[in-house]
Design an enzyme around this catalytic site. Structure first.
Site, short mmCIF file in Angstrom:
data_model
loop_
_atom_site.label_atom_id
_atom_site.label_comp_id
_atom_site.label_asym_id
_atom_site.label_seq_id
_atom_site.Cartn_x
_atom_site.Cartn_y
_atom_site.Cartn_z
N ASP A 22 9.81 -7.15 -3.46
CA ASP A 22 8.60 -7.51 -2.70
C ASP A 22 8.34 -9.00 -2.95
O ASP A 22 8.48 -9.47 -4.08
CB ASP A 22 7.41 -6.67 -3.17
N ARG A 74 -7.68 7.77 17.55
CA ARG A 74 -6.59 7.43 16.64
C ARG A 74 -6.20 8.66 15.81
O ARG A 74 -6.98 9.61 15.69
CB ARG A 74 -7.00 6.31 15.68
N VAL A 87 -9.25 -0.32 9.45
CA VAL A 87 -10.55 0.20 9.85
C VAL A 87 -11.18 1.10 8.79
O VAL A 87 -12.38 0.99 8.50
CB VAL A 87 -10.44 0.89 11.24
N LEU A 118 5.43 -10.34 -2.61
CA LEU A 118 4.03 -10.37 -3.04
C LEU A 118 3.15 -11.19 -2.09
O LEU A 118 2.10 -11.70 -2.50
CB LEU A 118 3.89 -10.85 -4.49
N SER A 119 3.57 -11.30 -0.84
CA SER A 119 2.68 -11.92 0.14
C SER A 119 1.46 -11.04 0.33
O SER A 119 0.40 -11.50 0.73
CB SER A 119 3.41 -12.16 1.47
N PHE A 125 -15.41 -2.31 17.83
CA PHE A 125 -14.97 -2.99 19.05
C PHE A 125 -14.95 -1.98 20.19
O PHE A 125 -14.36 -0.90 20.07
CB PHE A 125 -13.58 -3.60 18.86
N PHE A 161 0.83 -1.22 0.00
CA PHE A 161 0.00 0.00 0.00
C PHE A 161 0.86 1.27 0.00
O PHE A 161 0.83 2.07 -0.95
CB PHE A 161 -0.94 -0.06 1.22
N GLY A 170 1.44 -7.56 -1.69
CA GLY A 170 1.46 -6.41 -2.61
C GLY A 170 0.94 -6.71 -4.00
O GLY A 170 0.55 -7.83 -4.32
N TYR A 180 3.58 -7.37 17.13
CA TYR A 180 3.90 -6.51 15.97
C TYR A 180 4.71 -5.30 16.42
O TYR A 180 5.73 -4.95 15.81
CB TYR A 180 2.59 -6.05 15.30
P1 NAD Z 1 1.49 -3.70 3.08
O1 NAD Z 1 1.22 -5.04 3.66
O2 NAD Z 1 0.57 -3.19 2.03
O3 NAD Z 1 2.99 -3.63 2.53
C1 NAD Z 1 4.01 -4.46 3.00
C2 NAD Z 1 4.66 -5.10 1.79
O4 NAD Z 1 5.76 -5.91 2.24
C3 NAD Z 1 3.70 -6.02 1.02
O5 NAD Z 1 3.68 -5.66 -0.35
C4 NAD Z 1 4.29 -7.41 1.21
O6 NAD Z 1 4.09 -8.24 0.08
C5 NAD Z 1 5.76 -7.10 1.46
N1 NAD Z 1 6.46 -8.13 2.24
C6 NAD Z 1 6.04 -8.75 3.37
N2 NAD Z 1 6.94 -9.65 3.77
C7 NAD Z 1 7.98 -9.60 2.88
C8 NAD Z 1 9.21 -10.28 2.76
N3 NAD Z 1 9.57 -11.24 3.64
N4 NAD Z 1 10.03 -9.97 1.74
C9 NAD Z 1 9.66 -9.01 0.82
N5 NAD Z 1 8.50 -8.34 0.88
C10 NAD Z 1 7.67 -8.63 1.91
O7 NAD Z 1 1.55 -2.69 4.32
P2 NAD Z 1 1.70 -1.10 4.33
O8 NAD Z 1 0.52 -0.59 5.06
O9 NAD Z 1 2.04 -0.58 2.99
O10 NAD Z 1 2.95 -0.96 5.30
C11 NAD Z 1 4.26 -0.69 4.81
C12 NAD Z 1 5.19 -0.47 5.99
O11 NAD Z 1 4.71 0.65 6.77
C13 NAD Z 1 5.30 -1.64 6.96
O12 NAD Z 1 6.65 -1.72 7.38
C14 NAD Z 1 4.41 -1.25 8.11
O13 NAD Z 1 4.85 -1.85 9.32
C15 NAD Z 1 4.58 0.26 8.13
N6 NAD Z 1 3.46 0.97 8.72
C16 NAD Z 1 2.25 1.01 8.08
C17 NAD Z 1 1.20 1.72 8.67
C18 NAD Z 1 -0.17 1.82 8.02
O14 NAD Z 1 -1.07 2.42 8.63
N7 NAD Z 1 -0.38 1.29 6.82
C19 NAD Z 1 1.37 2.34 9.91
C20 NAD Z 1 2.61 2.24 10.54
C21 NAD Z 1 3.65 1.58 9.91
#
Ligand code: NAD
Length: 315
Positions: A31, A207, A183, A33-34, A200, A11, A36, A139
């Site tokens: 990535d 937030r 959410v 792609l688990s 919940f 995302f 993305g 987490y």
């Molecule tokens: P997301 O799940 O959409 O993106 C994470 C990406 O990492 C995915 O595309 C997934 O395929 C890839 N991935 C997972 N395990 C992997 C691996 N072992 N090797 C390679 N790729 C892997 O989540 P997001 O919301 O885009 O979050 C991105 C980052 O931002 C994360 O580190 C998350 O902890 C952090 N973050 C997000 C938010 C939020 O509100 N979205 C808030 C705080 C922090």
């Protein structure tokens, strides 16, 4: 600038990759792609499918790279309670593997997307970076460990490091996995689809919802800003909203009222968590641009998930 983004098909990663590319930088994405979708990356961005723990692959992807954005992670709080070993393997082990590879190849700076739940329950609603971490779920523990490993290995290996603690990001392209739907898109879908919105607790938990373009603005600045080495920097909207208030804004944007059910059996998570943005303003020149109403409007207008659910307005 030559950039590697791990988790760059996710995302936040897609928004960041596309913006850096638009600004004329050379962008590589890794990535597994688990979660993305690389189809959303602009043509011209180099995509490699693979695991962030694969050090030999990282050695080759890091050739010529100045800045590494490390986003790859497992991101669900409830799933981290069920599968803490996996969260440790990917979020901690993946970060350490990437750090080793960066040490071996040599880079200028690593930017980590860290996370607000590291703060846990604090005595004040607005939290700043000086407050002691109180991670309450695996987490959050994994993101705190990733921060510490990054600062430590970066310092010993001669590259700069900075951790952005992102609050609740939302915007177009956020996935809706059934097991841990975030959410905002979940409630938006339920209101637009005339389903029930399940809250919940009493819905009074507070937030900080931050639009993804604002997160990207902070991440882009973090690549070049001086004086950020080994710093933790909050990235949020700086505005608190209760879950009940959020539903009210979604109702306005959607033009429909929500059928809200309160599930008081399920815990509501942390009672409040809002970002103090002073440090982000000072070090990154950060200024969030998109308020909740405008951000939700853009989510509804731009995200394909919601396009067929949008109410039809008379011309
Ligand atoms: P997301 O799940 O959409 O993106 C994470 C990406 O990492 C995915 O595309 C997934 O395929 C890839 N991935 C997972 N395990 C992997 C691996 N072992 N090797 C390679 N790729 C892997 O989540 P997001 O919301 O885009 O979050 C991105 C980052 O931002 C994360 O580190 C998350 O902890 C952090 N973050 C997000 C938010 C939020 O509100 N979205 C808030 C705080 C922090």
């Amino acid at each position: 600038m030559r950039v590697l983004i791990t988790g760059g098909a996710g995302f936040i990663g897609v928004h960041l990759a596309n913006e850096l590319y638009r600004r004329g930088h050379y962008v590589r994405v890794l990535d597994d792609l688990s979660a993305g979708d690389p189809e959303r990356l602009q043509t011209g961005i180099t995509f490699s499918r693979g695991d962030v723990r694969d050090v030999p692959k990282l050695w080759s992807l890091l050739q010529g790279v100045d800045v590494v954005y490390h986003l790859a992670a497992r991101v669900s709080v409830p799933a981290s309670l069920l599968y803490p070993r996996e969260y440790n393997d990917v979020n901690v082990g993946g970060t350490v593997a990437l750090l080793e590879a960066c040490r071996d190849v040599g880079i200028r700076r690593m930017v980590l997307t860290s996370s607000a739940p590291i703060y846990g329950n604090q005595t004040t609603e607005i939290v700043n970076e000086e407050m002691p971490p109180r991670p309450a779920v695996p987490y959050a523990v994994s993101k705190l460990a990733a921060e510490q490993y990054m600062f430590n290995i970066g310092m010993h290996s001669g590259f700069e490091t900075v951790a952005l603690r992102i609050f609740n990001a939302y915007g177009p392209g956020q996935p809706l996995p059934p097991s841990h739907a975030p959410v905002i898109p979940q409630f938006m879908q339920q209101v637009l689809g005339r389903g029930s919105v399940v809250v919940f607790g009493d819905g009074r938990q507070i937030r900080d919802f931050v639009f993804v373009d604002d997160v990207v603005q902070a991440l882009v600045s973090a690549a070049d800003a001086p004086h950020v080495d080994r710093q933790i920097i909050n990235v949020g909207s700086g505005q608190g909203a209760t879950i009940n208030e959020l539903i009210g804004v979604i109702e306005k944007v959607a033009g429909r009222s929500a059928n809200v059910l309160h599930n008081t059996e399920r815990p509501s998570g942390l009672s409040r968590l809002v970002a103090d943005l002073e440090k982000a303003k000072q070090l990154l020149g950060y200024q969030p641009q998109t308020e909740l109403f405008a951000g939700l409007q853009r989510l509804m207008d731009e995200d394909p998930i919601f396009q067929h659910l949008r109410p039809v307005t008379d011309a």
